[in-house]
Every structure is written in C-alpha cells, then in structure tokens.
Design a protein around this motif. Structure first.
Motif, PDB file in Angstrom:
ATOM      1  N   ALA B 210     -41.818  56.472  96.912  1.00  0.00           N
ATOM      2  CA  ALA B 210     -40.391  56.776  97.021  1.00  0.00           C
ATOM      3  C   ALA B 210     -40.139  58.250  96.716  1.00  0.00           C
ATOM      4  CB  ALA B 210     -39.596  55.891  96.068  1.00  0.00           C
ATOM      5  N   ALA B 211     -40.797  58.760  95.670  1.00  0.00           N
ATOM      6  CA  ALA B 211     -40.598  60.164  95.293  1.00  0.00           C
ATOM      7  C   ALA B 211     -41.061  61.096  96.407  1.00  0.00           C
ATOM      8  CB  ALA B 211     -41.352  60.466  93.997  1.00  0.00           C
ATOM      9  N   LEU B 212     -42.221  60.775  97.012  1.00  0.00           N
ATOM     10  CA  LEU B 212     -42.741  61.632  98.084  1.00  0.00           C
ATOM     11  C   LEU B 212     -41.809  61.645  99.289  1.00  0.00           C
ATOM     12  CD1 LEU B 212     -46.604  61.111  98.152  1.00  0.00           C
ATOM     13  CD2 LEU B 212     -45.324  63.198  97.669  1.00  0.00           C
ATOM     14  N   VAL B 213     -41.296  60.468  99.634  1.00  0.00           N
ATOM     15  CA  VAL B 213     -40.390  60.382 100.789  1.00  0.00           C
ATOM     16  C   VAL B 213     -39.144  61.217 100.536  1.00  0.00           C
ATOM     17  CG1 VAL B 213     -38.877  58.829 102.085  1.00  0.00           C
ATOM     18  CG2 VAL B 213     -41.244  58.163 101.610  1.00  0.00           C
ATOM     19  N   VAL B 214     -38.564  61.063  99.354  1.00  0.00           N
ATOM     20  CA  VAL B 214     -37.356  61.829  99.013  1.00  0.00           C
ATOM     21  C   VAL B 214     -37.651  63.323  99.036  1.00  0.00           C
ATOM     22  CG1 VAL B 214     -35.680  62.322  97.197  1.00  0.00           C
ATOM     23  CG2 VAL B 214     -36.345  59.964  97.652  1.00  0.00           C
ATOM     24  N   SER B 215     -38.790  63.701  98.472  1.00  0.00           N
ATOM     25  CA  SER B 215     -39.157  65.118  98.410  1.00  0.00           C
ATOM     26  C   SER B 215     -39.324  65.719  99.803  1.00  0.00           C
ATOM     27  CB  SER B 215     -40.437  65.263  97.587  1.00  0.00           C
ATOM     28  OG  SER B 215     -41.061  66.474  97.864  1.00  0.00           O
TER      29      SER B 215
END
Lengths: 207, 231
Positions: B210-215
């Motif tokens: 999730a963090a990678l996608v948002v980033s």
C-alpha cells in the motif's frame, strides 16, 4: 528620467557593463544573443547583484554600490515579464494574476483585477491552469500579473520570442497599449531589429 | 483474523513508525533543502553521513545508537541528566531506530523534488512582492510537496519494516519494542506457530505494498505538475 542605470558585473568569463539614461516610453535594450541583456534586466529587478554601479528607476535609488543601497526585489515595484511567461503552474490564472496584487500595499494598487481582465481580454481564462494556455495567452496573463502587482515600471525580456509569428501581432498590440494608454515606462529586451523599430521610443545598443 | 495480542503488535508498530515519521520529516526536509540548495564546505560529508544508515549493516547502526543513547553515551547521558528519561529498551528507542533508518530514503526523495523546483519561478515571485519566506511557503513548498509526501510514505514503509537496528538497540520486549518484523522473527522461533507467522507476514506485505502504491502515485502527480512549468 525613468531609468538611470550604470552596471558592471562579472559572470564567469564574461564582463557585462552598461550605462544609460532613458526617459519615459519604451526603451529598447538591443543587442545580439549573449550580450548580457537578460542579466541587465535581472540586475534592475534585483534578482542579480551588480559588482558596481547604480540603478535608479523613476527617481528612486534601488541599488548603489558606493552608498551600499540594495533594495530587495520584492520592494522595488518593478514588474518583470519573462520570455517564457513563467506563470506559477500550481495556481490557476486568477490566482496567478492576484499573486502580486494581494501582496501590494493598498495605496500601490493602481489597477484592479476587472480592469486588467478587460484591458487584456482575460475573461475566458480566469479558471484555467497555466499549462492549458497557449503561448500568447500565457504572455498576456504574465503582463496582467505584473501590472496587478502595483508595478511602476515594466521589464520585458523578449516577450515575443516564444510565440508563433501569428500570435506576435496580438502581444505587440497589447504592449503598445501598455506603453501608450497606461503610460508605464518599459525597459524592453530584444535582438530583433524590426521589433525594436516598431515598439521602441528610445534605443540602447549593447554588445 | 488477528488475535488481540497481534492487534497490539500492529498498534505498537504504527505508533513507533508514526512518531518516527513526525520527528524525522522536518529533519529530513531540512537536510534535503540544505543538500539541494546549500553551498558550504563539508557538504559532501553531510551527504555521506546522512546516507550511512542505507549502506551500513543495520546491526552496526543499532550498536552505534546504543553507544550514543546508552546511559554513558553522549546523548543518553544528557537525556538522563536533563529529563531523567532513557530510551533504551523503550518504544521511543524503537522510534529513534526506525527514524534513523528511514532518514536516507526520505532525504533522497525530498531532495530530488526540491532540485526539480524551477528556481526562476521563485525569482518571479520575488519581483511580484513576495519576500524570501513567503516565496518559500507559496511557491517552493507547494511545488515540491508531492515529493515530500512520497518521501514520507517511503520512509513510513521503511520504518514499519525496520528490524536489525531496532533489535540491536532496544531488544525484543513484548508490548514495548516487539514491532511487526520482530514479532514475526519471534514467532518463527517457536515450532508449530505457522499460522501466526502467515498472518503477520501477510499484514506486512499488505502495508508495504500500500505504501509503495501511494508513493508511486504521489511521485507521478509531482511529475505532472512539473510538466506544467513549460509554457
């Protein structure tokens, strides 16, 4: 006397030096590319500090190396119209136009948003983003933004250079009206003799 | 689903990373701004020190933190004397480790976004009447914000996964310093505990993804904005 300027500045291997005085009207700073014309405008605006000399605009001393005067660019009240418009990409046209107006003291606001919008024909553009504007539209917004900041003088750095030939007439007409109707002193940089001939009331050669 | 103890582990991990990010973000922004705009002697040394946690074995970073924050360490001794607090074996220590390990990633992302801000726009703002601070707040900061947020998300993901420096620095204390990765490691030490490992590991993967996608999404938005600079 609108401009009383004597500047010297070393930039890398180049030495930029220029002295001139000019009356009201549109003063063309004319010379080949690379002569340092833009650097002169930047020094008048306060974005580049000269090594020596002075900058007096409309009777006010904005820079004087000998007297250690160096007015910050935000207090010079000089509108700067850049070659590429340089609108703020994260603000819509209306917010771009009002950026300087909001920061100007009440007494310094000699023109309002409605007046500028009518003068430059910006009505359709107010809610647009800068990236969606054509070159000519962006340049008109940039001129409006400079006028609204309460500027007493305009600097223009080849404002036609990034435009199609067909759009140039439109901006030339706008600049003539700023010169003749608003009677704002303009220091105008170009390397195009036809442009200098058409717009200039005085000519300063450089380089 | 998760047991109450496992929820507590997740809550602890989020608290450790949340506090770590709140403290590290301003530091990372300051360092990124300094490295992007500053011209001073020792700049490359600062750059190297900031990036050290990225290349050092995490256990060495944890040991150095132990030396610095230990009772007799320069920082730990001062904290003890001035405030009577110690971060050793405490969740606050875990937050420090998480922040230090995330710092280089955050500085890199933020610095790139500050590098990408067209400085000529700042000059334009000055001629329109904005002083240096107002120019920073109304032009520079909004233009680099997507990169700052991307750095924050990346740093958060990195800090959630922090293991080596944390376990070296503040050990593995249930309810205090046993964050998600350390809990997975602990669960692996007990035979027949596969279900717990699967659940915690799955949660870890979901959080990181999730963090990678948002980033990525934030970084792309930043690029779109910058494309708008060219008129």
């Amino acid at each position: 006397m609108s401009f009383d300027i004597a500047l010297r500045r070393r930039l890398g291997a180049r030495d930029i030096a220029l002295t001139f005085k000019a009356d009201d009207g549109l003063t063309v700073l004319f010379g080949p590319s690379g002569a340092g014309k833009t650097s002169v405008l930047n020094m008048v605006a306060g974005l580049l500090t000269p090594d020596a000399g002075h900058v007096r605009v409309g009777g006010a001393t904005l820079f004087d190396a000998a007297a250690r005067v160096d007015v910050a660019p935000e207090r010079r009240r000089i509108g700067y119209v850049f070659q590429d418009g340089r609108l703020f990409p994260h603000l819509r046209v209306r917010a771009n136009l009002l950026y300087g107006w909001r920061l100007a003291a009440e007494a310094d606001r000699w023109i309002g948003l409605d007046e500028v919008v009518a003068f430059l024909g910006l009505g359709e553009l107010l809610d647009r983003w800068p990236r969606s504007l054509s070159g000519g539209e962006a340049q008109r917004v940039a001129i409006g933004r400079a006028l609204l900041s309460g500027a007493r003088t305009l600097l223009m750095d080849e404002p036609l250079a990034s435009l199609d030939a067909s759009r140039r007439g439109e901006i030339i007409a706008v600049i003539e009206r700023v010169r003749d109707d608003l009677k704002l002193p303009i220091l105008y940089v170009t390397h195009d003799p036809a442009e200098a001939e058409r717009l200039g009331t005085q000519l300063v050669a450089m380089g | 689903m998760l047991t109450p103890e496992e929820w507590a582990i997740v809550a602890l991990s989020l608290r450790v990373s949340g506090v770590a990010m709140a403290v590290t973000l301003p530091v990372a922004f300051g360092l990124a701004y300094l490295l992007s705009r500053g011209r001073f002697p020792g700049r490359s040394l600062v750059d190297a020190v900031v990036h050290l946690p990225l290349v050092l074995p995490p256990v060495v970073t944890g040991w150095l933190l132990l030396l610095a924050f230990g009772r007799n360490g320069p920082v730990g001794g001062w904290l003890e004397a001035a405030f009577g607090v110690s971060v050793i074996f405490r969740w606050t220590g875990a937050a420090i480790a998480a922040g230090i390990m995330a710092l280089p990633l955050m500085v890199r992302a933020i610095r790139l976004s500050i590098d990408a801000v067209d400085r000529r726009l700042e000059g334009a703002a000055r001629t329109l009447g904005a002083g240096p601070w107002r120019t920073f707040a109304t032009i520079t900061l909004p233009l680099c914000l997507p990169g700052v947020l991307a750095g924050l998300v990346l740093g958060f993901a990195r800090s959630i996964g922090e293991f080596g420096a944390t376990i070296t620095f503040v050990s593995n204390i249930p309810g205090e310093t046993r964050t998600l990765p350390i809990a997975i490691y602990s669960a692996l030490q007990i035979p027949g505990n596969d279900d717990a490992v699967w659940r915690l590991a799955g949660l870890s993967v979901a959080l990181s993804l999730a963090a990678l996608v948002v980033s990525e999404w934030l970084a792309r938005r930043g690029q779109d904005d910058r494309a708008g600079h060219v008129l």
